[in-house]
Design an enzyme around this catalytic site. Structure first.
Site, PDB file in Angstrom:
ATOM      1  N   HIS A   1     -11.617  16.685  30.673  1.00  0.00           N
ATOM      2  CA  HIS A   1     -11.607  17.519  31.875  1.00  0.00           C
ATOM      3  C   HIS A   1     -12.239  18.883  31.634  1.00  0.00           C
ATOM      4  O   HIS A   1     -11.856  19.881  32.241  1.00  0.00           O
ATOM      5  CB  HIS A   1     -10.195  17.662  32.429  1.00  0.00           C
ATOM      6  CG  HIS A   1     -10.168  17.991  33.898  1.00  0.00           C
ATOM      7  ND1 HIS A   1     -10.878  17.273  34.834  1.00  0.00           N
ATOM      8  CD2 HIS A   1      -9.519  18.965  34.597  1.00  0.00           C
ATOM      9  CE1 HIS A   1     -10.670  17.781  36.029  1.00  0.00           C
ATOM     10  NE2 HIS A   1      -9.860  18.804  35.917  1.00  0.00           N
TER      11      HIS A   1
ATOM     12  N   HIS B   1      -5.549  22.100  31.477  1.00  0.00           N
ATOM     13  CA  HIS B   1      -6.858  21.984  32.119  1.00  0.00           C
ATOM     14  C   HIS B   1      -7.982  22.482  31.204  1.00  0.00           C
ATOM     15  O   HIS B   1      -7.784  23.406  30.403  1.00  0.00           O
ATOM     16  CB  HIS B   1      -6.869  22.803  33.414  1.00  0.00           C
ATOM     17  CG  HIS B   1      -6.888  21.970  34.650  1.00  0.00           C
ATOM     18  ND1 HIS B   1      -5.782  21.307  35.128  1.00  0.00           N
ATOM     19  CD2 HIS B   1      -7.884  21.679  35.510  1.00  0.00           C
ATOM     20  CE1 HIS B   1      -6.089  20.660  36.237  1.00  0.00           C
ATOM     21  NE2 HIS B   1      -7.376  20.850  36.493  1.00  0.00           N
TER      22      HIS B   1
ATOM     23  N   SER C   1      -2.509  24.997  33.699  1.00  0.00           N
ATOM     24  CA  SER C   1      -3.649  25.886  33.443  1.00  0.00           C
ATOM     25  C   SER C   1      -3.615  26.429  32.022  1.00  0.00           C
ATOM     26  O   SER C   1      -2.542  26.680  31.467  1.00  0.00           O
ATOM     27  CB  SER C   1      -3.611  27.060  34.427  1.00  0.00           C
ATOM     28  OG  SER C   1      -4.583  28.030  34.101  1.00  0.00           O
TER      29      SER C   1
ATOM     30  N   GLU D   1      -5.741  13.197  38.225  1.00  0.00           N
ATOM     31  CA  GLU D   1      -5.026  14.269  37.538  1.00  0.00           C
ATOM     32  C   GLU D   1      -3.582  14.286  38.029  1.00  0.00           C
ATOM     33  O   GLU D   1      -3.281  14.855  39.078  1.00  0.00           O
ATOM     34  CB  GLU D   1      -5.701  15.604  37.813  1.00  0.00           C
ATOM     35  CG  GLU D   1      -7.156  15.675  37.366  1.00  0.00           C
ATOM     36  CD  GLU D   1      -7.796  16.986  37.752  1.00  0.00           C
ATOM     37  OE1 GLU D   1      -7.214  18.052  37.441  1.00  0.00           O
ATOM     38  OE2 GLU D   1      -8.859  16.964  38.388  1.00  0.00           O
TER      39      GLU D   1
ATOM     40  N   TYR E   1      -6.430  14.100  42.483  1.00  0.00           N
ATOM     41  CA  TYR E   1      -5.088  14.473  42.025  1.00  0.00           C
ATOM     42  C   TYR E   1      -4.026  13.453  42.425  1.00  0.00           C
ATOM     43  O   TYR E   1      -4.212  12.647  43.351  1.00  0.00           O
ATOM     44  CB  TYR E   1      -4.712  15.863  42.557  1.00  0.00           C
ATOM     45  CG  TYR E   1      -5.390  16.973  41.796  1.00  0.00           C
ATOM     46  CD1 TYR E   1      -4.691  17.764  40.893  1.00  0.00           C
ATOM     47  CD2 TYR E   1      -6.758  17.211  41.952  1.00  0.00           C
ATOM     48  CE1 TYR E   1      -5.318  18.768  40.171  1.00  0.00           C
ATOM     49  CE2 TYR E   1      -7.395  18.211  41.236  1.00  0.00           C
ATOM     50  CZ  TYR E   1      -6.665  18.990  40.348  1.00  0.00           C
ATOM     51  OH  TYR E   1      -7.298  19.968  39.630  1.00  0.00           O
TER      52      TYR E   1
END
Length: 835
Positions: free
Chosen positions: A205, A321, A371, A568, A621
């Protein structure tokens, strides 16, 4: 809570106090818990004399001999022996301290192989994939991209095997997967074992790689269509990695372990996460540091060959991520997981425990809302305040100024320093776990290696939920908040997360939606409460915009199961998926153990379930139903409606019996169910390279700005040289390099035998290749090569570099206007001293 045997114990290190104070105050996460120093709780069993468990077959053989002497004595001995062995056989802490070679006869051997292939596509003039910004065009290369292949097979049934690929790309993809499978078939019958059912194509990713290679129209729009050169680079490199893994196959052992990684991830949609039931959230709350909003576990499979006990690779899963490199970055890298893999592979070079071609794969997990920008989201405006909690906007009510901050956000390098740091924070605990497993193996046991894959149409799929209620999934659609982006990369215009809809945005978007395709009432009801912006699942012209047919896949080796997710999955969505699979897999595992070994119990009878992705085809997602109601970016990007997760779980559990030992073959694919392959009908408006030309009185590779040979350099300096260049799209130089640092090695006995040797190339983080077009009409361009010696650690400096004489080297390829001939050339800087 007292530390358990094998638990990691972390000692906090001093960090910048200002960063600690600004770190997500509302969630009180402590950034000081960065695992730079890791120790393990003492294992009392490590002092025991190592014992190899006796197999049940051996017990029965001894019993048969004893029967000849006395039936009564034999029965007594077998019964007594069996009770003492049933636990010893499945103990997870059986080890042979001080050696790396597994010597226990009952440790299961598998057919194991690893491989690595270069997949670096065009690094200039192509839109980078991830942030969907058409202006983010590549201008160079900081780190080559790779496909890392891991093959696990059964020694008893060689046809039972699987291939897990970790690519430094944004995701897996339908077209790329088709291309890989086709290429493997062309290699001949030796590769007939590999196909749809047992190849998982996962992406790290990364948002810092070239785009244009995906199968569906929507992600092709920002890259001006399909780029066949980049697509072919990924296919060829992935096939090369599989070939290397296949050619290296030999018996070996697998060992599994888990450790904690702190300071490397946070939840970027905490407001959505809080919508999940409190009781469920509290199951995962352990402390303020580990509040459950993201998973801190890194799970590892260690691959060890039996012939000499050397480790050939590791495969890890951890959620974060690939958005450490920011949206204004234009150089290609593998982002933080690419850094982690490179650091790991570099750390074991020359290590007696590791094979020469050691491969480290850092796969994604349930990272949909996770994140790497661990200092939280802040408004980059005059206010300097944190972004709004619910919709990630700033004082003007818009999202554009709201940006997540990485650990080194004050360094203005487009996220490179933060990227390296987040990669390091994954690498170091992973390396500590690897070292621990060498002397304290936790074996994967049981001869079972199974895989299944199915293509499933998610449009209008009806099923029964676990609570007994009927449910359905919908044709793919994206909501208004999809266009708002995230705190890792905010969107444009007036779109916002959570409350974006046709009433809170400009009327023009309603017109645009109607012009493309307005959703029908049935679709609106199915996707409710998502306000649909793009009804992508029902737009089929000029070809499909997004997938409705998805890949559902899972692998199994011993007690270890891998759920392969095409999308995701958020933190809680991944947990629910893994938990559902774990419960069903436990029953399969118990049945298999009872059938083969005659008993169950012990740590190795507890299933280990991981989730990897985004894989095979990109389906955006996967949120929980509760998170979907909030309609932040992740919910708006959950394609198939509020029951998307339940649908995935339902299909996965339906096919899970194929992982049982009783399964002799994978499910048969109906060719009518295959998704489309758009490689030969995709549009492309990417201009080709027309010509390259040097400036007047110059030649390709000539030095325009040289290093300062007179004064020399000190470690920590950035050393640069500029050359007359050519477009790197002329030759991707796969398995090669555009840039190099060479060191002069002097033979004191025979100075004439002195030679320049390459010590750094495109693989290394410290070396940056930058390309700039000077005149499009004339075809002139320049290349700058920069060696950031400050990125070299003390260990690398002492082991690989050191004071000496160096030079920079450029490898290029020019294209002529007439005939399009591509010609190689080189450029070399002046020599310089570095101390």
């Amino acid at each position: 809570m007292a530390p358990q045997v094998g638990d990691l114990q972390f000692e906090p290190l001093a960090v910048d106090q200002e960063k600690a104070q600004t770190f997500e105050r509302d969630r009180k996460v402590d950034t000081s818990k960065v695992p730079l120093r890791v120790r393990f709780a003492e294992n009392p069993d490590s002092q025991r004399t190592p014992r190899c468990p006796t197999s049940r077959a051996a017990s029965l053989f001894i019993g048969n001999i004893l029967i000849v002497i006395s039936v009564a004595v034999a029965l007594f001995l077998v019964a007594a022996q069996f009770d003492s062995l049933s636990w010893n056989y499945w103990r997870s802490d059986i080890s042979n301290p001080g050696t790396n070679v597994s010597t226990c006869a009952t440790d299961t051997q598998y057919l194991l192989g690893v491989g690595k292939g270069d997949i670096t596509g065009p690094v200039v003039e192509i839109n980078l994939m991830g942030y969907a910004d058409p202006k983010q065009l590549g201008t160079g290369l900081r780190q080559r991209l790779y496909s890392r292949a891991f093959i696990v097979g059964s020694l008893e049934r060689p046809q039972d095997r699987f291939v897990y690929l970790v690519l430094d790309t944004q995701s897996g993809d339908t077209a790329v997967r088709y291309g890989i499978i086709k290429a493997l078939k062309e290699l001949g019958p030796e590769y007939a074992f590999y196909g749809h059912h047992n190849i998982a194509l996962t992406g790290t990713h990364s948002h810092a790689g070239p785009g244009g290679w995906l199968n569906y129209l929507l992600p092709q729009i920002t890259s001006k269509g399909f780029d066949r050169q980049g697509y072919q680079a990924i296919v060829d490199g992935a096939v090369l990695s599989i070939r290397k893994a296949h050619e290296s196959l030999q018996p070996g052992y697998l060992s599994a372990g888990t450790t904690k990684v702190f300071g490397a991830n946070i939840n970027r949609s905490f407001f959505s996460y809080l919508a999940n039931p409190e009781a469920e959230r509290m199951k995962y709350f352990k402390s303020e540091e580990e509040d459950g909003s993201v998973e801190k576990d890194l799970t590892m499979l260690k691959f060890q060959r039996a012939s000499d006990g050397k480790n050939i690779g590791v495969l890890t899963w951890f959620p974060v991520h690939g958005t450490s490199m920011l949206g204004n970055n234009t150089v290609v890298t593998g982002d933080n997981k690419g850094v982690a893999a490179w650091l790991f592979e570099k750390s074991v070079r020359g290590d007696s425990s590791a094979a020469e071609d050691f491969v480290a794969g850092f796969s994604q997990a349930n990272m949909g809302d996770v994140s790497p920008n661990v200092l939280g989201a802040w408004c980059e405006d005059e206010s300097g305040s944190q972004c709004s909690f619910k919709n990630s906007t700033c004082s003007n009510g818009k999202s554009q100024a709201c940006h997540g901050r990485g650990p080194a956000f004050k360094v203005h390098d487009d996220g490179a320093s933060s990227c390296f740091e987040i990669g390091r924070r994954q690498f170091e605990p992973a390396k500590q776990l690897y070292d621990h497993l060498i002397n304290n193996p936790s074996p994967v046991r049981g001869p079972w290696v199974k895989a299944f894959h199915t293509f499933h149409d998610m449009s209008n799929f009806t099923f029964i939920r676990p609570d007994g209620k009927p449910a359905r999934s919908c044709p793919a659609a994206l909501g208004y908040s999809f266009a708002a982006g995230t705190t890792d990369g905010p969107g444009a215009f007036d779109f916002t997360q959570h409350n974006g809809n046709e009433n809170t945005t400009m009327p023009i978007w309603k017109v645009v939606r109607y012009f493309i395709k307005a959703p029908g009432e049935e679709q609106k009801a199915c996707q409710h409460p998502k306000p649909i912006l793009l009804d992508v699942g029902e737009i089929l012209r000029p070809y499909d915009w997004s997938p409705n047919i998805v890949d559902v896949q899972a692998f199994r080796v011993g007690q270890f199961a891998i759920v392969v997710s095409p999308g995701e999955a958020t933190t809680m969505a991944g947990r629910r998926w893994k938990e559902a699979v774990g419960q069903s897999f436990k029953r399969i595992l118990d049945q298999d153990m009872e059938q083969i070994y005659g008993y169950t119990g012990g740590p190795s009878s507890n299933p280990i379930v991981v989730l990897g992705g985004p894989a095979n085809t990109y389906t955006h997602y996967i949120t929980t139903e509760e998170e979907y109601q909030i309609q932040r970016y992740e919910g708006a990007s959950t394609l198939y409606g509020p029951d998307t997760l339940n649908a995935y779980i339902n299909v996965t559990l339906s096919f899970l019996p194929y992982l049982s030992s009783e399964s002799t073959s994978p499910p048969v694919h109906d060719e009518k169910s295959f998704p489309p392959d758009n490689t030969n009908r995709s549009l492309s408006f990417i201009p080709a390279v027309v010509r390259d030309a040097p400036p007047l009185f110059k030649g390709f590779g000539d030095v325009l700005v040289d290093v300062d040979s007179a004064r020399g350099y000190h470690r920590g300096d950035a050393i640069r040289a500029v050359f007359v260049g050519a477009n790197p799209r002329n030759n991707l130089r796969l398995e090669g390099t555009y840039a190099a640092v060479e060191k002069l090695f002097v033979d004191q006995m025979s100075p004439q035998k002195s030679e320049w040797r390459t010590v750094r190339n495109d693989e290394d983080w410290s070396l940056i290749y930058s390309w700039k077009r000077k005149n499009s009409v004339m075809g002139t361009s320049e290349v700058e090569i920069t060696w950031e010696t400050g990125e070299e650690t003390d260990e690398w400096w002492d082991k690989e570099l050191g004071p000496g004489v160096y030079r920079l080297k450029y490898y290029g390829d020019s294209k002529s206007l007439f005939g399009g001939k591509v010609q190689e050339f080189e450029g070399v800087s002046g020599a310089f001293t570095l101390v």
